[in-house]
Design an enzyme around this catalytic site. Structure first.
Site, short mmCIF file in Angstrom:
data_model
loop_
_atom_site.label_atom_id
_atom_site.label_comp_id
_atom_site.label_asym_id
_atom_site.label_seq_id
_atom_site.Cartn_x
_atom_site.Cartn_y
_atom_site.Cartn_z
N ASP A 56 0.58 -1.54 0.21
CA ASP A 56 0.35 -0.26 -0.21
C ASP A 56 0.90 1.40 -0.28
O ASP A 56 1.74 1.68 0.79
CB ASP A 56 -1.21 -0.07 0.94
N THR A 89 -3.07 7.15 -3.98
CA THR A 89 -1.47 7.58 -2.66
C THR A 89 -0.25 7.05 -4.31
O THR A 89 0.31 7.85 -4.37
CB THR A 89 -0.80 7.47 -2.11
N THR A 90 -0.74 5.58 -4.71
CA THR A 90 0.73 5.32 -5.08
C THR A 90 0.56 6.20 -6.75
O THR A 90 1.42 6.73 -7.18
CB THR A 90 -0.08 3.53 -5.54
N ASP A 381 -9.79 2.64 4.80
CA ASP A 381 -9.35 3.03 3.85
C ASP A 381 -10.81 2.92 2.75
O ASP A 381 -11.24 3.21 2.19
CB ASP A 381 -8.55 2.29 3.34
P1 ADP Z 1 -3.09 3.82 -5.39
O1 ADP Z 1 -2.78 4.07 -4.37
O2 ADP Z 1 -2.93 4.58 -6.54
O3 ADP Z 1 -4.77 3.51 -5.41
P2 ADP Z 1 -3.41 0.21 -6.03
O4 ADP Z 1 -1.71 0.38 -6.31
O5 ADP Z 1 -4.32 0.54 -5.00
O6 ADP Z 1 -2.16 2.56 -5.94
O7 ADP Z 1 -3.24 0.90 -7.71
C1 ADP Z 1 -4.68 1.31 -7.96
C2 ADP Z 1 -4.70 0.92 -9.59
O8 ADP Z 1 -4.25 -0.55 -9.97
C3 ADP Z 1 -5.72 2.09 -10.20
O9 ADP Z 1 -5.36 2.83 -11.37
C4 ADP Z 1 -6.60 0.92 -10.63
O10 ADP Z 1 -7.68 1.46 -12.07
C5 ADP Z 1 -6.08 -0.34 -11.03
N1 ADP Z 1 -6.75 -1.73 -10.08
C6 ADP Z 1 -7.54 -2.22 -9.80
N2 ADP Z 1 -7.89 -3.78 -9.12
C7 ADP Z 1 -7.44 -4.08 -11.43
C8 ADP Z 1 -7.52 -4.96 -11.63
N3 ADP Z 1 -8.09 -5.89 -11.33
N4 ADP Z 1 -7.39 -5.30 -13.02
C9 ADP Z 1 -6.27 -3.65 -13.69
N5 ADP Z 1 -5.91 -2.41 -12.47
C10 ADP Z 1 -6.83 -2.80 -11.81
#
Ligand code: ADP
Ligand code: MG
Length: 512
Positions: A56, A89-90, A381
């Protein structure tokens, strides 16, 4: 003239800018590979040897021991975003790093930092419009899309052994429970973490929980249709003043004083009984004599409930009053059921179906303290995201689709931006491309090929990178990969805020 201490350090001009940009980029690099459901984990080891394993972004940033002030700004903004929305945040960190990289090249070409900053502000506006245009229509938004947005936000965060869909379902249940005229109040949902049973026992309580033990054995352990008093004060004999102490010199006076005390202490219980109170929450102390008088009248009472008093009052509709005598006039509250349950060595009180504001408590359980921390964070969250998506009913396709759309829009819009700011807008398009590239890489795909494919597919219709078992370029909506629009907007806003803040600094002076 010297105005700075001889020992103070100062870096100015390009050196300062370069160092700050490098620090911001370094932070972005640190989280880049964690993006997406197949992002890698990071292991963070503290001086004392504590280990946190997580993917995260927000956790990584907050746990990292960061000294550089510019890097710290990125972390602070990420913290803010995490607190407000619980996600994205990522993505924000990756965008920040990319915006800084682009700016670095412009600075090398002697473009003025202010021009770049203004260009990035333009980017924020254009991106916000492009994100709005990706929002699903009303007929596509429903219970299912809400569930999917929450699931997608929780992917990659620690959920222990609990299935993400079950957890998302629990969270949505809590959000619906506090719905008041179509809007859910985030503050009406509490999260309580308990060790012991396995995490699959996560549940929603239709009300609030208070950490308290009945003040005396023999009180009822469950009261249905309870009338509830919340007293902000003590149920004790008031401290005698100096005069009264001196006044007692004979046996007769002493027994009068004792009788008076008895009357006061028992009087508290009588007042509550007269007011029809079944359960009393007292922020201060309850005298032993009062406790036994309460018990003999069948009243369940708790003392020292300071931390929970406000929530109990809100949930039951009781007004907080200063003493037992004021309860009747102050209108006691009520609850469908109040039950005392064992929780390890202590007990916890469930206050369910109160007559006050709707409240919900998500009880999360984990086998160890460590697992519990992580899952508690994830649930918090998830609630943030669920409330944002529920209240605004705005979700967008995930899997990099929004970023591809924003990049496309920036390229189109750049030509219309006056002067050299246009260069910054064009460069920002590449910054957004970095998000689908990072997603592709974390899923084991070639980032360039994927980006090219995504762009082409998006011209035909809606396309994102869908990661579930295998990785395909497809309509994210059909595959349930959704993000709340608010999270996407905030990621862009945070990234522009940090990048422009860093770019405007041209002098770093150590200060006390
Ligand atoms: P953040 O801290 O930015 O939320 P994450 O590691 O949670 O980072 O990744 C979020 C990204 O992953 C978003 O762009 C979301 O649309 C994408 N995402 C989440 N689940 C999936 C999935 N099953 N397939 C493709 N992209 C996904
Ligand atoms: Mg996320």
């Amino acid at each position: 003239m010297f105005i700075l201490d001889e020992d103070s350090e100062r870096t100015a001009g390009r050196d300062a800018q370069q160092a700050n940009i490098a620090a911001g980029k370094a932070i972005a690099e640190a989280v880049r590979t964690t993006l997406g459901p197949q992002g890698m984990d990071k292991m963070l080891v503290s001086d004392s040897g504590d280990v946190v394993i997580t993917n995260d972004g927000a956790t990584i940033l907050s746990e990292m021991d960061i000294e550089h002030p510019a890097a710290q700004m990125l972390v602070d903004v990420a913290d803010e975003q995490e607190a407000a929305l619980g996600d994205g945040t990522t993505t924000a960190a990756i965008l920040t790093g990319e915006l800084l990289s682009a700016a670095e090249e412009f600075l090398d070409q002697d473009l003025h930092p202010r021009t770049i900053v203004e260009g990035y502000w333009e980017v924020e506006r254009i991106a916000a419009d492009a994100i709005d245009d990706c929002i699903l229509d009303d007929d596509e938004f429903g219970e299912e899309s809400l569930q999917q947005a929450v699931e997608s936000a929780m992917t990659g965060k620690g959920t222990g052994s609990v299935a993400v869909d079950a957890l998302a379902g629990t969270i949505i249940e809590a959000v619906e429970r506090v719905d008041d005229d179509g809007t859910a109040d985030r503050d009406a949902i509490a999260v309580e973490a308990r060790t012991g049973r396995s995490a699959s026992a996560t549940e929603v309580v239709d009300g609030v929980l208070a950490d308290a033990d009945p003040v005396r054995d023999g009180m009822p352990e469950r009261v249905d249709d309870a009338t509830v008093a919340v007293i902000d004060g003590d149920l004790e004999q008031r401290e005698p003043g100096v005069d009264t102490e001196y006044a007692i010199s004979t046996d007769e006076q002493l027994s009068t004083a004792v009788a008076a005390e008895e009357e006061t202490l028992v009087g508290y219980a009588e007042s509550l009984a007269t007011a029809g109170v079944d359960v009393a929450f007292v922020t201060g102390d309850i005298a032993d004599r009062t406790a036994s008088a309460l018990a003999s009248r069948g009243i369940l009472a708790f003392e020292d409930v300071d931390g929970d008093a406000a929530a109990v009052a809100a949930a039951t509709g009781a007004s907080q009053v200063p003493g037992a005598d004021e309860v009747e006039a102050g209108d006691p509250g009520s609850a469908g059921a109040i039950a005392v349950e064992a929780a390890g060595d202590d007990s916890v009180v469930r206050i369910e179906a109160g007559a006050g504001e709707p409240r919900a408590t998500v009880v999360v359980r984990g086998s160890t303290e460590h697992a519990l921390d992580e899952i508690e964070r994830t649930v918090n969250d998830g609630i943030d995201v669920a409330v944002a998506a529920y209240n605004r009913r705005e979700v967008v396709p995930g899997g990099g689709m929004v970023e591809v759309a924003v990049a496309e829009r920036l390229r189109e819009a750049a030509a219309g931006v006056e002067g050299r700011r246009q260069l910054a807008v064009e460069a920002a398009a590449e910054a957004f491309d970095a998000v689908p590239r990072a997603l592709a890489r974390s899923a084991g795909e070639d980032p360039i090929d994927t980006l090219v494919e995504l762009r082409a597919a998006n011209r035909e219709g809606r396309a994102g990178l869908v990661i579930d078992g295998d990785v395909t370029v497809a309509d994210p909506v059909e595959h349930g990969v959704l993000d709340p629009a608010a999270v996407k907007r905030e990621s862009v806003r945070s990234a522009v805020e940090v990048a422009t803040m860093i770019l405007r600094i041209d002098d770093v002076i150590s200060a006390d």
